[in-house]
Motif scaffolding. Structure first.
Motif, PDB file in Angstrom:
ATOM      1  N   ALA A 157      -6.635  11.050  -2.140  1.00 47.47           N
ATOM      2  CA  ALA A 157      -5.353  11.443  -1.571  1.00 47.47           C
ATOM      3  C   ALA A 157      -5.140  12.926  -1.850  1.00 47.47           C
ATOM      4  CB  ALA A 157      -4.213  10.619  -2.150  1.00 47.47           C
TER       5      ALA A 157
ATOM      6  N   THR B 210       1.908   2.196  -3.504  1.00 44.99           N
ATOM      7  CA  THR B 210       0.885   2.478  -4.502  1.00 44.99           C
ATOM      8  C   THR B 210       0.641   3.986  -4.559  1.00 44.99           C
ATOM      9  OG1 THR B 210      -0.194   0.361  -4.123  1.00 44.99           O
ATOM     10  CG2 THR B 210      -1.492   2.066  -5.208  1.00 44.99           C
TER      11      THR B 210
ATOM     12  N   ALA C 200      -4.065   9.672   2.139  1.00 45.04           N
ATOM     13  CA  ALA C 200      -5.516   9.496   2.104  1.00 45.04           C
ATOM     14  C   ALA C 200      -6.178  10.351   3.184  1.00 45.04           C
ATOM     15  CB  ALA C 200      -5.872   8.026   2.308  1.00 45.04           C
TER      16      ALA C 200
ATOM     17  N   GLN D 184      -1.167  -1.201  -8.575  1.00 49.18           N
ATOM     18  CA  GLN D 184      -0.875  -1.618  -7.207  1.00 49.18           C
ATOM     19  C   GLN D 184       0.615  -1.911  -7.037  1.00 49.18           C
ATOM     20  OE1 GLN D 184      -3.024  -1.543  -4.775  1.00 49.18           O
ATOM     21  NE2 GLN D 184      -4.794  -1.033  -6.079  1.00 49.18           N
TER      22      GLN D 184
ATOM     23  N   SER E 133       0.415   9.195  -2.496  1.00 49.25           N
ATOM     24  CA  SER E 133       0.283   7.755  -2.270  1.00 49.25           C
ATOM     25  C   SER E 133      -0.811   7.493  -1.244  1.00 49.25           C
ATOM     26  CB  SER E 133       1.609   7.168  -1.778  1.00 49.25           C
ATOM     27  OG  SER E 133       1.890   7.653  -0.468  1.00 49.25           O
ATOM     28  N   ASN E 134      -0.932   6.225  -0.824  1.00 45.88           N
ATOM     29  CA  ASN E 134      -1.931   5.857   0.181  1.00 45.88           C
ATOM     30  C   ASN E 134      -1.735   6.599   1.493  1.00 45.88           C
ATOM     31  OD1 ASN E 134      -3.312   4.038  -1.454  1.00 45.88           O
ATOM     32  ND2 ASN E 134      -1.980   2.331  -0.904  1.00 45.88           N
TER      33      ASN E 134
ATOM     34  N   GLY F 275      -5.225   3.000  -3.409  1.00 47.17           N
ATOM     35  CA  GLY F 275      -5.218   1.567  -3.663  1.00 47.17           C
ATOM     36  C   GLY F 275      -6.601   0.971  -3.867  1.00 47.17           C
ATOM     37  N   SER F 276      -7.641   1.699  -3.462  1.00 48.60           N
ATOM     38  CA  SER F 276      -9.008   1.188  -3.624  1.00 48.60           C
ATOM     39  C   SER F 276      -9.615   1.603  -4.954  1.00 48.60           C
ATOM     40  CB  SER F 276      -9.897   1.693  -2.483  1.00 48.60           C
ATOM     41  OG  SER F 276     -10.024   3.107  -2.527  1.00 48.60           O
TER      42      SER F 276
ATOM     43  N   LYS G 163       0.822  -1.208   0.000  1.00 50.90           N
ATOM     44  CA  LYS G 163       0.000   0.000   0.000  1.00 50.90           C
ATOM     45  C   LYS G 163       0.857   1.259   0.000  1.00 50.90           C
ATOM     46  CE  LYS G 163      -4.102  -2.042   2.078  1.00 50.90           C
ATOM     47  NZ  LYS G 163      -5.086  -1.992   3.180  1.00 50.90           N
TER      48      LYS G 163
ATOM     49  N   THR H  15      -8.565   5.040  -0.202  1.00 53.28           N
ATOM     50  CA  THR H  15      -7.205   5.380  -0.607  1.00 53.28           C
ATOM     51  C   THR H  15      -7.046   5.184  -2.112  1.00 53.28           C
ATOM     52  OG1 THR H  15      -6.395   3.137  -0.290  1.00 53.28           O
ATOM     53  CG2 THR H  15      -6.381   4.582   1.640  1.00 53.28           C
TER      54      THR H  15
END
Length: 441
Positions: free
Chosen positions: A365, A327, A385, A427, A381-382, A393-394, A324, A391
């Motif tokens: 983010a 990402t 968030a 990812q 990045s995550n 990544g989702s 994470k 985030t």
């Protein structure tokens, strides 16, 4: 006010101005006539007195004739002066009136608001057609002029009737269509207060609150939908909205409950179905991780409920797993030639990412820093968030925006500049992107 009433009032004002100008001249003319009559009477009285003085022997006949001649000369001079004085009054009156009219016309042409009045009248006339277009969901086809005219007409209507809940609803939908979420929510809120029994107003309010992405607004939308579903539990549209907003706030139990109600009615493989499925899996994984971190013996979710906002208290270790952390994106922020000259030099550089495949405008983010030397390099990045459960990544496809903000607020303000680009989230990777700020807001 109709145009005929307007012209009648203007004509009355012009007549009043002319009367004010003419009054002193008419008054002076009457005074001149009265003075002339008074002088004639005095001369006649003096002639009688001269006759009496001659009879009494006070003056001679020669003195009388001399006095009479002097009186006649004085009367002739007075008559000539009066004729000359009164003869010029009409000319002065006409010239003065023309000057007044010309000056009035020039001043009025400079300060009148006729174009705005006409625009307001035209906007009110077009209100039914534009309102129907807005109600049918065709707001995207409205031009900027249509939007401005519609807002003007609606506000005029609300000024005349502030208790018109339909007018407030139209204004809220209009503000929502142009991205003014705060004004939209205020207007729709007003409509809901005026018509508390209207469920359509409440649904629109919930939709407006969901578009902001703000946690407090999302929780409020969830409460509104809870109330509506209590009355109509079989309403699949409300259930789907409830599943979406619950997923956004991280309420696993509500998300699963209402998704179960509508999942068989969603098209197989639809984007909404995939997103909710992935989101539920993510929330379950987070709930499991949280249970382990808090000393759970079995490590299962086993019906445990993740309350709204609970995941925001998750320890940093839960968000710092390598896949994470890596990402995101490395973003080079550059300025166009025009932006180098006109963009603000003081304030904040805000870089944020939003989901490109949904109407959710909440940033996944955000990075905010004082404006410094350009070009700038920003890592998104995550870790950046706003909510632990939402985030980069989702998401899969995102829009990255870089904005030079004067006040540091994510909402748009006049005079700010921004640029955007689209990207796909990979990812575990941090690809490099370039965003050029080239648009003035």
């Amino acid at each position: 006010m109709s145009w005929s009433e307007f012209y009648l009032i203007v004509s009355g004002l012009i007549t009043l101005v002319l009367l004010i100008i003419a009054f002193p001249f008419l008054r002076n003319k009457n005074h001149a006539k009265r003075d002339s009559l008074s002088n004639t009477q005095i001369i006649r009285q003096r002639l009688l007195e001269l006759e009496r003085e001659v009879k009494e022997g006070l003056i001679s006949e020669i003195d009388k004739r001399q006095a009479v001649d002097e009186l006649k000369i004085a009367l002739v001079d007075e008559s000539a002066f009066t004729a000359k004085k009164t003869g010029t009054a009409p000319l002065v009156l006409i010239v003065g009136g023309l000057i007044a009219l010309i000056c009035g016309a020039v001043v009025y042409s400079q300060v009148n608001q006729m174009s705005q009045v006409k625009r307001s009248t035209d906007a009110i006339a077009a209100l039914p057609q534009l309102s129907q277009q807005l109600a049918n969901g065709n707001a995207n086809s409205l031009t900027q002029q249509d939007i401005a005219d519609l807002a003007l007409a609606i506000r005029q209507r609300l000024r005349d009737d502030p208790s018109d809940d339909t007018g407030w609803m139209y204004l809220g939908r209009l503000m929502l269509s142009i991205g003014q979420e705060v004004q939209a929510i205020e207007a729709i809120d007003r409509a809901t207060v005026l018509a508390p029994a209207n469920s359509g107003h409440k649904i629109t309010l919930a939709q407006a609150l969901m578009t902001t992405g703000d946690v407090n607004n999302l929780q409020r939308a969830q409460a509104i939908l809870n109330g509506l579903l209590a009355n109509t539990p079989d309403n699949d549209n409300l259930a789907l909205m409830m599943a979406v907003v619950s997923a956004q706030v991280g309420d696993l139990a509500q998300t699963k409950r209402y998704y179960a109600q509508v999942k068989d009615k969603l098209p197989n493989g639809s984007d909404m179905q995939q997103r909710l499925t992935v989101r539920i899996a993510e929330l379950e994984a987070r709930a499991s991780d949280m249970a382990q971190l808090t000393g759970s013996t079995d490590g299962s979710t086993d019906g445990n409920m993740l309350a709204p906002g609970e995941s925001s208290n998750m320890p940093d270790t839960a968000l710092s797993e390598p896949s994470k952390v890596k990402t995101g994106f490395t973003i080079n922020v550059e300025l166009s030639e025009e932006a180098k000259v006109k963009a603000p030099k003081e304030g904040f550089l805000i870089v944020f990412a939003q989901d490109a495949l949904s109407e959710n405008r909440m940033p996944a983010a955000v990075v905010k820093m004082p404006i410094g030397a350009m070009p700038a390099v920003v890592t998104l990045s995550n870790k950046n968030a706003m909510m632990p459960q939402y985030t980069l990544g989702s998401l899969s496809d995102i829009t990255i925006t870089a904005r030079l903000s004067i006040d540091g607020d994510v909402s748009i303000s006049s005079g700010e500049w921004q640029g955007s680009t689209s990207a796909q989230v990979k990812q575990g990777q941090m690809p490099e992107l370039t965003v050029i700020i080239n648009k003035e807001l």
